[in-house]
Every structure is written in structure tokens, then in C-alpha cells.
Scaffold this motif. Structure first.
Motif, PDB file in Angstrom:
ATOM      1  N   UNK A   1       0.815  -1.206   0.000  1.00  0.00           N
ATOM      2  CA  UNK A   1       0.000   0.000   0.000  1.00  0.00           C
ATOM      3  C   UNK A   1       0.851   1.259   0.000  1.00  0.00           C
ATOM      4  N   UNK A   2       0.523   2.178  -0.894  1.00  0.00           N
ATOM      5  CA  UNK A   2       1.244   3.460  -0.970  1.00  0.00           C
ATOM      6  C   UNK A   2       0.212   4.571  -1.165  1.00  0.00           C
ATOM      7  N   UNK A   3       0.653   5.813  -0.978  1.00  0.00           N
ATOM      8  CA  UNK A   3      -0.259   6.930  -1.213  1.00  0.00           C
ATOM      9  C   UNK A   3      -0.474   7.154  -2.711  1.00  0.00           C
ATOM     10  N   UNK A   4       0.611   7.069  -3.490  1.00  0.00           N
ATOM     11  CA  UNK A   4       0.538   7.413  -4.913  1.00  0.00           C
ATOM     12  C   UNK A   4       1.589   6.637  -5.708  1.00  0.00           C
ATOM     13  N   UNK A   5       1.405   6.611  -7.027  1.00  0.00           N
ATOM     14  CA  UNK A   5       2.262   5.844  -7.943  1.00  0.00           C
ATOM     15  C   UNK A   5       3.752   6.126  -7.746  1.00  0.00           C
ATOM     16  N   UNK A   6       4.100   7.430  -7.584  1.00  0.00           N
ATOM     17  CA  UNK A   6       5.533   7.781  -7.529  1.00  0.00           C
ATOM     18  C   UNK A   6       6.224   7.283  -6.252  1.00  0.00           C
ATOM     19  N   UNK A   7       5.441   6.782  -5.278  1.00  0.00           N
ATOM     20  CA  UNK A   7       6.038   6.291  -4.035  1.00  0.00           C
ATOM     21  C   UNK A   7       6.269   4.777  -4.045  1.00  0.00           C
ATOM     22  N   UNK A   8       5.830   4.109  -5.118  1.00  0.00           N
ATOM     23  CA  UNK A   8       5.880   2.634  -5.133  1.00  0.00           C
ATOM     24  C   UNK A   8       7.314   2.121  -5.294  1.00  0.00           C
ATOM     25  N   UNK A   9       7.661   1.122  -4.497  1.00  0.00           N
ATOM     26  CA  UNK A   9       8.941   0.427  -4.675  1.00  0.00           C
ATOM     27  C   UNK A   9       8.754  -1.051  -4.339  1.00  0.00           C
ATOM     28  N   UNK A  10       9.665  -1.876  -4.803  1.00  0.00           N
ATOM     29  CA  UNK A  10       9.759  -3.324  -4.556  1.00  0.00           C
ATOM     30  C   UNK A  10       8.675  -4.172  -5.239  1.00  0.00           C
ATOM     31  N   UNK A  11       7.743  -3.552  -5.984  1.00  0.00           N
ATOM     32  CA  UNK A  11       6.710  -4.370  -6.641  1.00  0.00           C
ATOM     33  C   UNK A  11       7.347  -5.406  -7.575  1.00  0.00           C
TER      34      UNK A  11
END
Ligand SMILES: Cc1cc2nc3c(=O)[nH]c(=O)nc-3n(C[C@H](O)[C@H](O)[C@H](O)COP(=O)(O)OP(=O)(O)OC[C@H]3O[C@@H](n4cnc5c(N)ncnc54)[C@H](O)[C@@H]3O)c2cc1C
Ligand code: FES
Length: 238
Positions: A128-138
């Protein structure tokens, strides 16, 4: 002392740091290290995201002075780090594990997923993240072979909403989670199975001496840094 091999930006305000040194005290996923920074009295605790016999990988978000200082360190710099802190997750309890991470609670779930896979359990992972630009490790979780779902609060990527929205319809018999308190409370409202919560509370000494992190549980007071950061669902007083 650990030598920095890499310190790079991987998402908005989020850095990956790879360090070389003695990793022998790290015995379980969910443990953390405590980093001494120049001019700072308190060390900064960061979860072990990955480790092997020579290196540790950390993923950290810049939220204040200490983490900002870390982000300016370069390959070749050395850091004074205490390792092998905390109890870590007990991986013997699940057969169909669900891993739920929120924001900077995601990193320790990566080593946890690797250890579960080593004993033949294929985890489902919800990030879970706030927004796309915060995503990591997917991509890294997917590369391990985990079924991986991403939820963003603003709907800019994956499932719109919170990790609890992504949990609907998932088949699991046990859960492991790490993230912020509002996420824990939302999870607690929907889970039906046993599980383990890893708390990222503010800390003082980080190794059990100051009692600054102590919290009440059904089994008496526990120090998050020494008796945690992982607590079983059944013992937590919300
Ligand atoms: C066991 C454990 C594992 C952690 N693992 C990670 C990790 O893998 N990656 C990561 O990015 N962070 C992790 N954290 C959080 C991390 O320790 C803090 O973000 C960091 O210490 C902040 O230092 P700073 O000097 O940059 O911020 P400060 O200047 O100390 O604080 C800046 C802001 O961040 C808030 N803050 C500071 N520490 C925490 C905290 N522990 N929890 C919530 N808010 C805080 C402060 O209240 C303030 O608003 C972990 C914390 C614990 C206790
Ligand atoms: S931070 Fe000092 S006892 Fe936990």
C-alpha cells in the motif's frame, strides 16, 4: 563498521542503501539495524530489507534530518551500525501466508518473503502506498514469484484505496504485516486469522536499556526494540 556499496533514489524520497560488513548477527526477517549518524545522539532504526553473508540492503524514506543525512552519503563511506536487533517474524506459523506492507513498512517483508519461499510457502503480497511515484519493490516481489497486488490511496496505480480493499477475496491462513498504525487498525477490522504485526515506533536506545519504547500487551509490558518489533495479534492491546 559497514561500507556503503550503493545509496540510490528508487522512488519519491525513498533510497536503497547496500552495505558491506559482518551480517552474522541477523538471524530472522523483520529484525532491524540501528545507524549512528554524525552529530546525532540517537541512532536511527531501519529494517533489514535483504541480507546475505556479506551485505545488508536497507530501504529508507527521507522524513527528517537523520534520513536526509543518510541520503547524502556516498559509496565508500563507512557507517557505525548495530545489527541483529529485535525478534523478527516467526515464519513457522503459516501455510498460506499473506504479507501486507504500507509505505516504509514494505522493506522487511522482502526478506520475509524470501525466507517463506525457502520453506516452501508462496506468499501473496499486498503493498500500500499513497501514490504511484512512491511505489517500490513491486517488481522484486513479482520476480520472487509472489502474487503481488498494489493499492494506492489516490488511485494513480493498481487498486484504488487501502491495503484492506486489496485484501478482499484473498485466500490466506495467516498474515504478517508492517506499516503505520492507521493501517494496522484497518487490518485489525477485517482479518479473521492469526498474524504478526511489526511496529515501527519511535525509539531511544534501540537495544532494551532505556524502556523508552515500552508498550502494554496482554502478556505485560514489552519493549518494542527488544521484545518486538514483531508482536502476535493475540497479545496486542489496541
Ligand atoms: C524497528 C523500526 C524499523 C524501521 N524501519 C524503517 C525502514 O525500513 N525504512 C524507513 O524508511 N523507516 C523505518 N523506520 C522509521 C525510521 O527509523 C525513521 O523514519 C527515522 O528514524 C527518522 O529519522 P530522521 O532523523 O530522518 O527524522 P526525525 O527528524 O527524527 O523525525 C522527522 C519526522 O519523522 C517522524 N518520525 C521519526 N521516527 C519515526 C518513527 N519511527 N515512526 C514514525 N514517525 C517517525 C517524526 O515524528 C517527525 O515528524 C523504522 C523504525 C523502527 C522503529
Ligand atoms: S528504545 Fe530503549 S528500551 Fe527500547
Amino acid at each position: 563498521m559497514f561500507k556503503i556499496l550503493e545509496n540510490s533514489l528508487i522512488a519519491k524520497d525513498v533510497y536503497k542503501m547496500v552495505l558491506e560488513g559482518d551480517t552474522s548477527k541477523i538471524t530472522a526477517p523483520g529484525q532491524f539495524v540501528n545507524i549512528k549518524l554524525d552529530g546525532k545522539f540517537l541512532r536511527r532504526p531501519i529494517s533489514v530489507c535483504d541480507c546475505d553473508d556479506k551485505t545488508i540492503t536497507l530501504i529508507y524514506k527521507v522524513v527528517g534530518e537523520g534520513t536526509e543525512q543518510m541520503s547524502r552519503l556516498e559509496s565508500g563511506n563507512e557507517l557505525d551500525i548495530l545489527t541483529g536487533l529485535g525478534n523478527g517474524y516467526d515464519i513457522t506459523r503459516s501455510k498460506k501466508p499473506l504479507l501486507i506492507g504500507g509505505g516504509v513498512g514494505v522493506p522487511p517483508l522482502y526478506l520475509l518473503a524470501k525466507k517463506l519461499l525457502e520453506i516452501g510457502q508462496i506468499p501473496t503480497v499486498i503493498l500500500g502506498f499513497n501514490a504511484k511515484e512512491e511505489i517500490f519493490l513491486e517488481d522484486e516481489f513479482k520476480a520472487l514469484g509472489c502474487k503481488t497486488l498494489v493499492a494506492t490511496a489516490d488511485g494513480s496505480y493498481g487498486i484504488k484505496g487501502f491495503v484492506t480493499d486489496a485484501m478482499q477475496g484473498i485466500d490466506y491462513d495467516y498474515f504478517y504485516t508492517c506499516g503505520p498504525m492507521p493501517m494496522f487498525k484497518a487490518i485489525e477490522g477485517v482479518v479473521k486469522t492469526s498474524g504478526q504485526y511489526s511496529f515501527e515506533e519511535r525509539m531511544g536506545c534501540g537495544f532494551g536499556a532505556c524502556m523508552g519504547c515500552s508498550c502494554k500487551t496482554k502478556n505485560g509490558y514489552k519493549r518494542i526494540c527488544k521484545d518486538g518489533p514483531v508482536l502476535e495479534r493475540e497479545e496486542i492491546v489496541w
